[in-house]
Scaffold this motif. Structure first.
Motif, mmCIF file in Angstrom:
data_model
loop_
_atom_site.group_PDB
_atom_site.id
_atom_site.type_symbol
_atom_site.label_atom_id
_atom_site.label_comp_id
_atom_site.label_asym_id
_atom_site.label_seq_id
_atom_site.Cartn_x
_atom_site.Cartn_y
_atom_site.Cartn_z
ATOM 1 N N PRO A 272 0.812 -1.240 -0.152
ATOM 2 C CA PRO A 272 -0.047 0.060 0.011
ATOM 3 C C PRO A 272 0.954 1.221 0.072
ATOM 4 O O PRO A 272 0.641 2.154 -0.411
ATOM 5 N N GLU A 273 2.187 1.229 0.340
ATOM 6 C CA GLU A 273 3.127 2.164 0.205
ATOM 7 C C GLU A 273 3.304 2.650 -1.318
ATOM 8 O O GLU A 273 3.781 3.839 -1.411
ATOM 9 N N LEU A 274 3.289 1.467 -2.116
ATOM 10 C CA LEU A 274 3.698 1.757 -3.462
ATOM 11 C C LEU A 274 2.386 1.960 -4.570
ATOM 12 O O LEU A 274 2.394 2.568 -5.427
ATOM 13 N N HIS A 275 1.315 1.389 -4.000
ATOM 14 C CA HIS A 275 -0.009 1.540 -4.826
ATOM 15 C C HIS A 275 -1.193 1.527 -3.942
ATOM 16 O O HIS A 275 -1.243 1.610 -2.842
ATOM 17 N N SER A 276 -2.408 2.060 -4.827
ATOM 18 C CA SER A 276 -3.585 2.040 -3.965
ATOM 19 C C SER A 276 -4.418 0.938 -4.665
ATOM 20 O O SER A 276 -4.456 0.725 -5.759
ATOM 21 N N PHE A 277 -5.075 0.356 -3.761
ATOM 22 C CA PHE A 277 -5.918 -0.886 -4.462
ATOM 23 C C PHE A 277 -7.451 -0.698 -4.016
ATOM 24 O O PHE A 277 -7.674 -0.398 -2.935
ATOM 25 N N ALA A 278 -8.380 -0.982 -5.039
ATOM 26 C CA ALA A 278 -9.722 -0.832 -4.956
ATOM 27 C C ALA A 278 -10.465 -2.054 -4.333
ATOM 28 O O ALA A 278 -11.285 -2.278 -3.671
ATOM 29 N N ASP A 279 -9.704 -3.353 -4.984
ATOM 30 C CA ASP A 279 -10.050 -4.647 -4.556
ATOM 31 C C ASP A 279 -9.154 -5.600 -4.556
ATOM 32 O O ASP A 279 -8.041 -5.221 -5.260
ATOM 33 N N ILE A 280 -9.291 -6.809 -4.152
ATOM 34 C CA ILE A 280 -8.231 -7.874 -3.982
ATOM 35 C C ILE A 280 -7.791 -8.108 -5.444
ATOM 36 O O ILE A 280 -6.570 -8.531 -5.665
ATOM 37 N N ARG A 281 -8.550 -8.196 -6.386
ATOM 38 C CA ARG A 281 -8.037 -8.294 -7.778
ATOM 39 C C ARG A 281 -7.071 -7.473 -8.123
ATOM 40 O O ARG A 281 -6.032 -7.959 -8.799
ATOM 41 N N GLU A 282 -7.084 -6.326 -7.858
ATOM 42 C CA GLU A 282 -5.973 -5.144 -8.332
ATOM 43 C C GLU A 282 -4.611 -5.598 -7.379
ATOM 44 O O GLU A 282 -3.569 -5.535 -8.168
ATOM 45 N N ILE A 283 -4.979 -6.363 -6.121
ATOM 46 C CA ILE A 283 -3.554 -6.745 -5.503
ATOM 47 C C ILE A 283 -2.816 -7.699 -6.450
ATOM 48 O O ILE A 283 -1.716 -7.564 -6.738
ATOM 49 N N THR A 284 -3.671 -8.648 -6.643
ATOM 50 C CA THR A 284 -2.917 -9.887 -7.519
ATOM 51 C C THR A 284 -2.485 -9.475 -8.810
ATOM 52 O O THR A 284 -1.690 -10.088 -9.449
ATOM 53 N N GLU A 285 -3.123 -8.692 -9.665
ATOM 54 C CA GLU A 285 -2.795 -8.382 -10.940
ATOM 55 C C GLU A 285 -1.600 -7.336 -10.954
ATOM 56 O O GLU A 285 -0.894 -7.658 -11.827
ATOM 57 N N LEU A 286 -1.647 -6.414 -10.056
ATOM 58 C CA LEU A 286 -0.557 -5.542 -9.969
ATOM 59 C C LEU A 286 0.766 -6.471 -9.630
ATOM 60 O O LEU A 286 2.067 -6.197 -9.881
ATOM 61 N N ALA A 287 0.702 -7.321 -8.706
ATOM 62 C CA ALA A 287 1.762 -8.303 -8.256
ATOM 63 C C ALA A 287 2.287 -9.161 -9.238
ATOM 64 O O ALA A 287 3.540 -9.349 -9.629
ATOM 65 N N ALA A 288 1.199 -9.771 -10.112
ATOM 66 C CA ALA A 288 1.777 -10.533 -11.274
ATOM 67 C C ALA A 288 2.431 -9.522 -12.152
ATOM 68 O O ALA A 288 3.410 -10.134 -12.586
ATOM 69 N N GLU A 289 2.149 -8.342 -12.535
ATOM 70 C CA GLU A 289 2.518 -7.771 -13.569
ATOM 71 C C GLU A 289 4.078 -7.166 -12.920
ATOM 72 O O GLU A 289 5.108 -7.199 -13.845
ATOM 73 N N ALA A 290 4.370 -6.989 -11.581
ATOM 74 C CA ALA A 290 5.732 -6.616 -11.175
ATOM 75 C C ALA A 290 6.311 -7.996 -11.252
ATOM 76 O O ALA A 290 7.470 -7.907 -11.620
ATOM 77 N N ARG A 291 5.900 -9.174 -11.186
ATOM 78 C CA ARG A 291 6.706 -10.504 -11.098
ATOM 79 C C ARG A 291 7.100 -10.526 -12.739
ATOM 80 O O ARG A 291 8.335 -10.978 -12.936
ATOM 81 N N ARG A 292 6.185 -10.187 -13.566
ATOM 82 C CA ARG A 292 6.525 -10.371 -15.169
ATOM 83 C C ARG A 292 7.624 -9.438 -15.432
ATOM 84 O O ARG A 292 8.524 -9.808 -16.278
ATOM 85 N N GLN A 293 7.500 -8.324 -14.974
ATOM 86 C CA GLN A 293 8.618 -7.226 -15.245
ATOM 87 C C GLN A 293 9.908 -7.894 -14.580
ATOM 88 O O GLN A 293 11.177 -7.729 -15.222
ATOM 89 N N ASP A 294 10.092 -8.367 -13.397
ATOM 90 C CA ASP A 294 11.178 -8.754 -12.752
ATOM 91 C C ASP A 294 11.682 -9.934 -13.726
ATOM 92 O O ASP A 294 13.036 -10.072 -13.718
ATOM 93 N N ALA A 295 10.584 -11.114 -14.314
ATOM 94 C CA ALA A 295 11.150 -12.136 -15.197
ATOM 95 C C ALA A 295 11.947 -11.313 -16.470
ATOM 96 O O ALA A 295 12.771 -12.127 -16.842
ATOM 97 N N ALA A 296 11.101 -10.622 -16.990
ATOM 98 C CA ALA A 296 11.750 -9.860 -18.180
ATOM 99 C C ALA A 296 12.998 -9.253 -17.986
ATOM 100 O O ALA A 296 14.076 -9.432 -18.799
ATOM 101 N N THR A 297 13.469 -8.436 -16.883
ATOM 102 C CA THR A 297 14.752 -8.021 -16.559
ATOM 103 C C THR A 297 15.685 -8.930 -16.394
ATOM 104 O O THR A 297 17.053 -8.779 -16.831
ATOM 105 N N ALA A 298 15.479 -10.176 -15.782
ATOM 106 C CA ALA A 298 16.373 -11.135 -15.644
ATOM 107 C C ALA A 298 16.798 -11.920 -17.119
ATOM 108 O O ALA A 298 18.064 -12.345 -17.351
ATOM 109 N N THR A 299 15.577 -12.097 -17.689
ATOM 110 C CA THR A 299 15.879 -12.535 -19.162
ATOM 111 C C THR A 299 17.030 -11.585 -20.103
ATOM 112 O O THR A 299 17.731 -12.448 -20.784
ATOM 113 N N SER A 300 16.381 -10.522 -19.922
ATOM 114 C CA SER A 300 17.314 -9.509 -20.650
ATOM 115 C C SER A 300 18.744 -9.285 -20.340
ATOM 116 O O SER A 300 19.545 -8.644 -20.986
ATOM 117 N N ALA A 301 19.016 -9.671 -18.820
ATOM 118 C CA ALA A 301 20.442 -9.326 -18.166
ATOM 119 C C ALA A 301 21.287 -10.285 -18.939
ATOM 120 O O ALA A 301 21.156 -11.374 -19.010
#
Length: 301
Positions: A272-301
């Motif tokens: 909640p320090e980094l984002h604001s969430f309207a419902d629990i779906r937003e928590i899981t969607e934003l977390a999954a998006e952050a994870r995908r970015q992490d995977a993409a960064t690792a692949t391009s590294a």
């Protein structure tokens, strides 16, 4: 489904051994604790799918063990069957009030205990309370935790996924894949025990996907340690030749093979320090998006 893990907590060595031999013969993975505190320690290290718990123990009684399990976020979901000499109604009620799932009195019929154990494990899986491979909380319990935190502050959620898991399973088979999931769950538990708090939550969101809910301060440390340890220790799941060459040869859908690197964890972090969430779906969607970015960064590294 992986082998179900059973923890028998019984100070009578003969009964404990008999139950270990009997349930091992039924293909359960059985561990025994003769004291209440040992039971709590073993449960923390390797989450059992079910605990058969004697009430009369030499140090703390079964009620105290059950109460401790139920008040800890990490162990509150584990089904408990009480085993007792007593046939007093008040004792049964006390056990059920503490959240025991079932109750059987000594001397007991081993066939009846078997049916009760099977029923409690099936019920937990059917109600999507636990993942059959890792024994970790699954669907509904994860959802309950998300509903709880959305009203709170200073938490952080980590969404973790094992990269290259499907390719590993194609080459090594699903039994080896289940072993990796159990290993991943244990490693996550150890790191959260070391760096997190007793109220942290670990869930298995299905497939190769895990969820950790912890504090804002601990989350970045937990994230890094899990990624580092997993990348190093997962290598023991590969054979010598693959370890030497640093990749596996996985079959491609269109024919032929491709080189696939070793499994790693990618991890997305939201709070909640980094984002604001309207419902629990937003928590899981934003977390999954952050994870995908992490995977993409690792692949391009």
């Amino acid at each position: 489904m992986g082998t179900a893990r059973l923890l028998v907590v019984e100070d009578d060595v003969d009964i404990a051994n008999m139950l270990k031999i009997y349930f091992t013969g039924l293909q359960y993975d059985v561990d025994v604790a003769n004291r209440g505190r040992d039971a709590l320690e073993k449960t923390r290290q390797v989450l059992p799918h079910l605990i058969v718990l004697d009430i009369m123990l030499p140090d703390i009684d079964g009620y105290e063990v059950c109460r401790t399990l139920r008040t800890n976020t990490r162990t509150s979901h584990i089904p408990v069957i009480f085993l007792t000499q007593k046939d007093e109604r008040s004792d049964k009620l006390q056990g059920l009030e503490l959240g025991a799932d079932d109750y059987i009195t000594k001397p007991f019929d081993i066939e009846e205990l078997k049916l009760r154990v099977q029923g409690a494990i099936r019920r937990a899986e059917r109600e999507s309370l636990t993942d059959p491979r890792s024994g970790l909380p699954a669907g509904r319990l994860i959802e309950e935790q998300l509903r709880r935190i959305i009203r709170e502050k200073s938490w952080a959620l980590l969404d973790l996924r094992v990269n290259n898991f499907e390719a590993f399973k194609d080459v090594y088979g699903f039994v080896a894949g289940d072993d990796v999931m159990r290993f991943a769950a244990m490693l996550i538990g150890e790191v959260v025990d070391e760096l997190g708090t007793p109220n942290d939550f670990i869930g298995h969101a299905g497939g190769d996907n895990f969820i950790i809910i912890t504090t804002n301060e601990a989350a970045p440390l937990i994230r890094q340690k899990i990624k580092d340890r997993f990348a190093e220790e997962v290598q023991s799941h590969y054979n010598f030749i693959d370890r030497q060459q640093g990749f596996i040869q996985a079959p491609k859908a269109e024919g032929g093979v491709e080189k696939i690197g070793f499994m790693t964890f990618s991890a997305g972090l939201v709070s909640p320090e980094l984002h604001s969430f309207a419902d629990i779906r937003e928590i899981t969607e934003l977390a999954a998006e952050a994870r995908r970015q992490d995977a993409a960064t690792a692949t391009s590294a």
